[in-house]
Design an enzyme around this catalytic site. Structure first.
Site, PDB file in Angstrom:
ATOM      1  N   HIS A 123      -3.688  -9.872   2.301  1.00 25.72           N
ATOM      2  CA  HIS A 123      -4.967  -9.848   2.741  1.00 25.72           C
ATOM      3  C   HIS A 123      -5.419 -10.937   3.638  1.00 25.72           C
ATOM      4  O   HIS A 123      -4.033 -11.253   4.085  1.00 25.72           O
ATOM      5  CB  HIS A 123      -5.969 -10.225   1.274  1.00 25.72           C
ATOM      6  CG  HIS A 123      -5.699  -9.359   0.762  1.00 25.72           C
ATOM      7  ND1 HIS A 123      -6.214  -9.476  -1.228  1.00 25.72           N
ATOM      8  CD2 HIS A 123      -5.442  -7.286   0.048  1.00 25.72           C
ATOM      9  CE1 HIS A 123      -6.130  -8.078  -1.907  1.00 25.72           C
ATOM     10  NE2 HIS A 123      -5.637  -7.527  -0.664  1.00 25.72           N
TER      11      HIS A 123
ATOM     12  N   ARG B  72      -0.765  -2.353  -7.119  1.00 25.08           N
ATOM     13  CA  ARG B  72      -1.275  -4.419  -5.838  1.00 25.08           C
ATOM     14  C   ARG B  72      -2.236  -4.362  -7.168  1.00 25.08           C
ATOM     15  O   ARG B  72      -1.638  -5.758  -7.559  1.00 25.08           O
ATOM     16  CB  ARG B  72      -2.514  -3.330  -5.389  1.00 25.08           C
ATOM     17  CG  ARG B  72      -0.848  -3.048  -4.276  1.00 25.08           C
ATOM     18  CD  ARG B  72      -1.236  -3.026  -2.835  1.00 25.08           C
ATOM     19  NE  ARG B  72      -2.437  -3.158  -2.169  1.00 25.08           N
ATOM     20  CZ  ARG B  72      -1.708  -4.047  -1.354  1.00 25.08           C
ATOM     21  NH1 ARG B  72      -0.630  -4.374  -1.042  1.00 25.08           N
ATOM     22  NH2 ARG B  72      -2.756  -5.351  -0.688  1.00 25.08           N
TER      23      ARG B  72
ATOM     24  N   HIS C 194      -1.977   2.121  -5.608  1.00 28.43           N
ATOM     25  CA  HIS C 194      -2.603   1.073  -5.089  1.00 28.43           C
ATOM     26  C   HIS C 194      -2.746   0.052  -6.571  1.00 28.43           C
ATOM     27  O   HIS C 194      -3.117  -0.631  -6.455  1.00 28.43           O
ATOM     28  CB  HIS C 194      -4.256   1.269  -4.732  1.00 28.43           C
ATOM     29  CG  HIS C 194      -4.290   1.983  -3.853  1.00 28.43           C
ATOM     30  ND1 HIS C 194      -4.003   1.097  -2.330  1.00 28.43           N
ATOM     31  CD2 HIS C 194      -4.223   3.143  -2.828  1.00 28.43           C
ATOM     32  CE1 HIS C 194      -4.462   1.287  -1.412  1.00 28.43           C
ATOM     33  NE2 HIS C 194      -4.718   2.840  -1.423  1.00 28.43           N
TER      34      HIS C 194
ATOM     35  N   TYR D 188      -3.643 -17.561   7.975  1.00 25.38           N
ATOM     36  CA  TYR D 188      -2.202 -18.151   8.380  1.00 25.38           C
ATOM     37  C   TYR D 188      -0.984 -17.301   8.690  1.00 25.38           C
ATOM     38  O   TYR D 188      -1.253 -15.442   8.955  1.00 25.38           O
ATOM     39  CB  TYR D 188      -1.416 -18.121   6.346  1.00 25.38           C
ATOM     40  CG  TYR D 188      -2.937 -19.317   5.104  1.00 25.38           C
ATOM     41  CD1 TYR D 188      -3.174 -18.967   4.348  1.00 25.38           C
ATOM     42  CD2 TYR D 188      -2.574 -20.396   6.029  1.00 25.38           C
ATOM     43  CE1 TYR D 188      -3.985 -19.949   3.590  1.00 25.38           C
ATOM     44  CE2 TYR D 188      -2.953 -21.462   5.089  1.00 25.38           C
ATOM     45  CZ  TYR D 188      -3.988 -21.015   4.457  1.00 25.38           C
ATOM     46  OH  TYR D 188      -4.221 -22.113   3.136  1.00 25.38           O
TER      47      TYR D 188
ATOM     48  N   ARG E 220       0.688  -1.628  -0.348  1.00 22.03           N
ATOM     49  CA  ARG E 220       0.438   0.122   0.434  1.00 22.03           C
ATOM     50  C   ARG E 220       0.911   1.026  -0.060  1.00 22.03           C
ATOM     51  O   ARG E 220       1.822   1.010   0.337  1.00 22.03           O
ATOM     52  CB  ARG E 220      -0.921   0.125   0.690  1.00 22.03           C
ATOM     53  CG  ARG E 220      -1.959  -1.033   1.560  1.00 22.03           C
ATOM     54  CD  ARG E 220      -3.045  -1.404   2.665  1.00 22.03           C
ATOM     55  NE  ARG E 220      -3.667  -2.043   2.111  1.00 22.03           N
ATOM     56  CZ  ARG E 220      -3.494  -3.427   2.665  1.00 22.03           C
ATOM     57  NH1 ARG E 220      -1.735  -3.694   3.248  1.00 22.03           N
ATOM     58  NH2 ARG E 220      -3.975  -4.765   2.350  1.00 22.03           N
TER      59      ARG E 220
ATOM     60  N   LYS F 121      -3.917  -1.761   8.846  1.00 25.12           N
ATOM     61  CA  LYS F 121      -4.913  -2.163   9.234  1.00 25.12           C
ATOM     62  C   LYS F 121      -5.429  -3.594  10.045  1.00 25.12           C
ATOM     63  O   LYS F 121      -6.683  -3.602  10.957  1.00 25.12           O
ATOM     64  CB  LYS F 121      -6.016  -2.709   8.032  1.00 25.12           C
ATOM     65  CG  LYS F 121      -6.393  -1.302   6.882  1.00 25.12           C
ATOM     66  CD  LYS F 121      -6.709  -2.196   5.850  1.00 25.12           C
ATOM     67  CE  LYS F 121      -7.684  -2.205   5.589  1.00 25.12           C
ATOM     68  NZ  LYS F 121      -8.504  -2.466   4.097  1.00 25.12           N
TER      69      LYS F 121
END
Length: 401
Positions: free
Chosen positions: A357, A333, A330, A367, A242, A267
């Site tokens: 993600h 990405r 962005h 994970y 990001r 986040k």
């Protein structure tokens, strides 16, 4: 008594030169051969001087008086008209020697060695074919915004809207160089913001396609600004994090020997690992001598205690002609997500992990940060190699066209 046109026409040559006086120091000198020269006699700092104002009848009485008034206006400001004229002549000679084309070629010779060769060639070819024929031989200091706009509008009339914008960007770089080297007082391109026709979004909708991504990558490589911004632009597509994460990267988070960058994802407040390709490590090692002793990898230009602003990268992209419809931070990405999956055939869960993600296993568990790390390390190197190949192959294709 002031002169009249009749008196001037009737003035016949004599054995010796003589003068016919008007007013304010203006007089007409008549030579034995019949030539008639306008002169201005003036005093400055107690010293008497004379200045030629032209030859009659090319310069008539009214024009001679107008020139006299202009020179006397200089005297009122304690400016020597003779020295002022010499300065103007010198400036005109200098301007004539510094045409747009000459300054452009000097700028190109200075900066192009640091650009990708194909990008440099394309840049000069665009200027040679579309700008030089119109204003190439004009003194760069005399080119106005209106003149430049006329050049760009001719390009637009052919339907080449993107090319017109690139011509504006490249011309602006030349004008700024001229200002920095004191060949021009201002950059006229700054007045043309919003003057060109907008480019429809469909031209850039497929930035996730390799053919559309390649020219953007070459433009990033050719950025001419500060080393800090240049390295950020080159690293951005390689790591596809990001934009805020890239700007706030800290040297303490990066291990160049291990080729890893570890940081907390804001986040989720979880640690994320970015394996660094050889190309990424090379860029960071290039930057380290400049910012490596501070906190941030990409510090603000105003203070080493703050990270680079988001506007710094966006402004650099816009300066190069990369519009918001063409690519954003962005956007890299999205490009990586699509191309790694559809072109390179990488497993989607590897990609999703690298994008940080929230990927979960079949049992619903998230994970951990090291999941598929060896595979992701290989993926990041393959991605960097692919981007190099993409830029190189696209440049070859362009050259063939």
């Amino acid at each position: 008594m002031p002169l009249t046109e009749v008196a001037i026409r009737n003035a016949k040559p004599r054995e010796k030169a003589f003068k016919l006086y008007d007013s304010g120091g203006l007089y007409l000198e008549v030579s034995p051969a019949g030539g008639k020269w306008w002169r201005l006699k003036y005093r400055l700092d107690g010293k008497e001087n004379r200045l030629s104002l032209g030859v009659y009848p090319h310069v008539g009485l009214s024009k001679a008086r107008k020139r006299r008034d202009e020179e006397r206006a200089l005297l009122a400001d304690h400016i020597d008209p003779s020295k002022h004229r010499k300065a103007q002549k010198s400036a005109h000679t200098l301007n004539a020697a510094n045409t747009f084309e000459q300054v452009t070629r000097e700028w190109f010779a200075k900066f192009s060695p640091s650009w990708v060769p194909a990008h440099a060639e394309r840049k000069m070819r665009l200027l040679e074919r579309n700008v030089f024929p119109q204003i190439g031989n004009r003194p760069i200091a005399e080119i106005t915004a209106t003149e430049l706009l006329s050049v760009l509008q001719r390009i637009e009339e052919r339907g080449a809207l993107v090319m017109a914008r690139r011509a504006l960007v490249y011309s602006a770089q030349v004008f700024r160089y001229a200002v920095r080297t004191e060949r021009a007082k201002a950059d006229p391109s700054g007045a043309l913001r919003g003057a060109l026709a907008p480019v429809k979004n469909e031209h850039f909708a497929a930035t996730t396609e390799p053919g559309h991504l390649a020219p953007i990558l070459r433009m990033l490589d050719g950025y001419e600004g500060t080393l800090t911004v240049r390295c950020a632009l080159r690293l951005m597509p390689l790591v596809f994090v990001r934009p805020g994460e890239l700007r706030k990267a800290q040297w303490s988070q990066i291990d160049l020997d291990a080729a890893e960058w570890r940081y907390l994802v804001t986040k989720t407040n979880t640690e994320h690992i970015v394996p660094l390709s050889k190309q990424s490590v090379r860029i960071l090692r290039e930057l380290y001598p400049l910012t490596g002793h501070g906190l941030y990898v990409f510090p603000s230009a105003r203070s080493n205690t703050r990270p680079m602003s988001d506007n710094a990268i966006l402004a650099a992209m816009r300066t190069m002609g990369i519009s918001k419809d063409m690519m954003t931070g962005h956007g890299f990405r999205a490009a990586a997500r699509t191309i790694l999956d559809e072109v390179l055939g990488v497993r989607v869960d590897f990609i999703e992990h690298q994008l940080a993600h929230a990927v979960r296993d079949p049992n619903g568990r998230a994970y951990n940060r090291t999941a598929f790390l060896p595979e992701r390390r290989m993926m990041m190197q393959d991605w960097a190699d692919y981007l190099d190949k993409l830029k190189s192959q696209s440049a070859v294709d362009k050259a063939r066209c």
